[in-house]
Structures are given as C-alpha cells and as structure tokens.
Design an enzyme around this catalytic site. Structure first.
Site, PDB file in Angstrom:
ATOM      1  N   CYS A  97       0.846  -1.208   0.000  1.00  0.00           N
ATOM      2  CA  CYS A  97       0.000   0.000   0.000  1.00  0.00           C
ATOM      3  C   CYS A  97       0.876   1.252   0.000  1.00  0.00           C
ATOM      4  CB  CYS A  97      -0.907   0.019   1.227  1.00  0.00           C
ATOM      5  SG  CYS A  97      -2.012  -1.393   1.391  1.00  0.00           S
ATOM      6  N   CYS A 100       2.373   3.173  -3.240  1.00  0.00           N
ATOM      7  CA  CYS A 100       1.633   4.245  -3.923  1.00  0.00           C
ATOM      8  C   CYS A 100       1.209   5.363  -2.976  1.00  0.00           C
ATOM      9  CB  CYS A 100       0.382   3.679  -4.604  1.00  0.00           C
ATOM     10  SG  CYS A 100       0.707   2.559  -5.987  1.00  0.00           S
ATOM     11  N   CYS A 197     -35.614  -1.427   8.172  1.00  0.00           N
ATOM     12  CA  CYS A 197     -34.567  -0.702   8.897  1.00  0.00           C
ATOM     13  C   CYS A 197     -35.196   0.465   9.659  1.00  0.00           C
ATOM     14  CB  CYS A 197     -33.519  -0.163   7.931  1.00  0.00           C
ATOM     15  SG  CYS A 197     -32.738  -1.371   6.845  1.00  0.00           S
ATOM     16  N   CYS A 200     -36.994   0.111  13.338  1.00  0.00           N
ATOM     17  CA  CYS A 200     -36.198   0.218  14.566  1.00  0.00           C
ATOM     18  C   CYS A 200     -35.479   1.561  14.670  1.00  0.00           C
ATOM     19  CB  CYS A 200     -35.182  -0.912  14.622  1.00  0.00           C
ATOM     20  SG  CYS A 200     -35.880  -2.561  14.894  1.00  0.00           S
ATOM     21  N   HIS A 201     -34.836   1.968  13.584  1.00  0.00           N
ATOM     22  CA  HIS A 201     -33.865   3.054  13.669  1.00  0.00           C
ATOM     23  C   HIS A 201     -34.428   4.435  13.366  1.00  0.00           C
ATOM     24  CE1 HIS A 201     -30.835   0.099  14.398  1.00  0.00           C
ATOM     25  NE2 HIS A 201     -31.086  -0.521  13.264  1.00  0.00           N
ATOM     26  N   ARG A 238     -23.310  -6.261   9.534  1.00  0.00           N
ATOM     27  CA  ARG A 238     -24.388  -5.777  10.407  1.00  0.00           C
ATOM     28  C   ARG A 238     -25.714  -5.726   9.661  1.00  0.00           C
ATOM     29  NH1 ARG A 238     -25.993  -7.231  13.559  1.00  0.00           N
ATOM     30  NH2 ARG A 238     -27.513  -6.321  14.933  1.00  0.00           N
ATOM     31  N   CYS A 242     -29.117  -7.769  10.733  1.00  0.00           N
ATOM     32  CA  CYS A 242     -30.419  -7.144  10.973  1.00  0.00           C
ATOM     33  C   CYS A 242     -31.524  -7.830  10.167  1.00  0.00           C
ATOM     34  CB  CYS A 242     -30.370  -5.658  10.617  1.00  0.00           C
ATOM     35  SG  CYS A 242     -29.527  -4.643  11.849  1.00  0.00           S
TER      36      CYS A 242
END
Length: 281
Positions: A97, A100, A197, A200-201, A238, A242
């Site tokens: 890595c 560059c 989603c 809940c959120h 994650r 869910c």
C-alpha cells in the site's frame, strides 16, 4: 397477511422505553484531542428525523469510555495489524500500500465521503472495493474477502485516519440511482416479522428491544468493534444480521444491494463525525 401482521405486532411488543443509557450531555473526545460531533441537525433529505445522533450516545458510560482512549479501545489492536500490512509487500508486482500511498494518513478524508462514485469503474465504490482494486490491479495480489479479518482491519485503519472529520456523502449526480435503491431497501419490510430498517432506527430509536437500546443506526463508526462478538464488524455484516433477525433472507455481503443500502445509510449520517473504529455492544 393476518399471520404477518400478528408477528410484526408481537415483535414490536418487545419494544419498551429505554432507561437513560448515559449522560446526555457527554462529549466524545478521543485521546483528549479529537472532538466528535455526536448530535446535529438532520440532513435535508431526511424526512423522518429532525436531529441525528451517533450510536455512541445510546451506549452506557462504560462502553462510551472505551472509545475515548485508543489504549482502551479494543479495535485499535486491529488497526495496528493493518498498519503492519500497509507496509508489507504482496503479490506478483511486489508492491505494498505504501508503494503508492506512502503513509495511511495520506488517505485522510476518504472515509468521510464513502461510498462514492468511481468514474473509471462507472459505479459506486466502498472502502472494500477500493482496497481490492489496489490489491488486484496494482499489487497483482489476491483480493481479500469482503468480511475477512484483513479487510476489516484495513478499513478500520482507513477510517481511523479520518476520525473527527464530518461525514459528507454525496447523493446527487451519478450516485442518485444507487442511492434511491438503498432508500427503497431501508423502508422495505423484511422477513416473517415484517420489519424495515426504519422500523427500529427511525420509528423506535431510543427504545429497548429486549436488552438492546435501539440507536438511529448510523454507520459513521464502522467498522465497529462489537463487544458481543469481540471483534471488528463490517457494515454489510451488520446489515446481514439485521435482516436475519427479521427472519428474512439477507442480500449477499458485498452485493450491489448492500452497497446501495450502505450509500443511503451513510448519507443519513451527513453532519456527524467519522468515529470508526467505534465501540458498540
């Protein structure tokens, strides 16, 4: 339909008011130097929220404190491993890595704008996609698995050098179609429990579902160290968990659908600070 309605109602019956998790006036400052924005006005494209809050604000004081010092944050072990990998040559091209990009700090600011449009590839790219493009095209090495330890470590390193910077994910221009697909997924109900989603959120955040204190589901702290799993967890992992918990069939990790969802969810956190790797339950 009656069965699905009943199971969804049963699932929501488990949602109860949450006890105050931590000091609501607490401020997240990492290492006494990196100040984080953990609450701010919602971006204009959000209709369901007026204020957005980092997942850090929903955690207990004990969990919050782990993120405030790199010596206490268990995720930083993996960041250190990624720093070693950064300088290690690999592949037929015998490149690293650093060949560059020199130091990891050269990527400061990248995490704050991901996912984003890659003009050359003609599609939205995530951190994992950029890492594997470098590995295969420049290093001539084997790609890492999306959810592999090496990949989670490296994306944690990339996130760590942008901590404290403001999330600013673009939603217009060539990314718009992908963003709209992500939004569609976010509001679609999945599984036998018929939960989205947003269920809940957005509609029930700050409540408890069983023993879990629901947050607004922002991903500015990913990859996140989850105490439950004693390891880093990727965003797509994650998402997968869910949808699985709704008793539905998740999309594949690394799929175009999850990339679209990541783009949309990331944009919901515009204005918060990059926290990753954060610590969560």
């Amino acid at each position: 339909m009656k069965f699905n309605t009943m199971t969804a109602a049963a699932a929501l019956a488990l949602v109860t008011p949450a006890m105050l998790a931590a000091n609501p006036d607490a401020k997240l400052v990492v290492n006494g130097q990196i100040e984080m924005t953990t609450e701010t006005e919602a971006p204009e494209h959000l209709d369901g929220l007026r204020t957005i809050r980092s997942g850090w604000t929903f955690r207990t004081e004990e969990t919050q404190s782990l993120q405030m010092d790199d010596f206490d944050n268990p995720a930083m072990i993996y960041v250190d491993e990624a720093r070693d990998a950064w300088y290690a040559k690999d592949g037929a091209a015998d490149q690293s890595c650093a060949s560059c990009h020199e130091d990891p700090e050269s990527l400061e600011g990248l995490r704050a704008e991901l996912p984003k449009w890659n003009e050359e590839a003609g599609k939205v790219y995530t951190a994992e996609m950029y890492v594997n493009e470098c590995r295969t095209e420049r290093m001539e090495a084997e790609p890492w698995g999306w959810d592999s330890q090496e990949m989670k470590n490296m994306t944690a390193l990339i996130s760590s050098v942008s901590r404290g910077m403001t999330v600013d994910v673009q939603i217009d221009g060539p990314v718009r179609e992908t963003w709209e697909r992500g939004k569609e997924i976010y509001y679609t109900r999945y599984g036998q429990l018929e939960l989205a989603c947003a269920t809940c959120h957005e509609e029930n955040y700050d409540m408890n579902i069983r023993a879990d204190h629901l947050s607004q589901g922002h991903i500015n702290g990913f990859p996140t160290y989850r105490l439950k799993q004693a390891n880093l967890v990727s965003m797509h992992n994650r998402f997968n968990g869910c949808i699985r918990d709704t008793r539905g069939v998740p999309y594949e990790i690394g799929s175009e659908d999850f990339v679209a969802l990541e783009l949309y969810v990331a944009s919901r956190g515009n204005g918060l600070s990059v926290e990753g790797p954060a610590v969560r339950n």
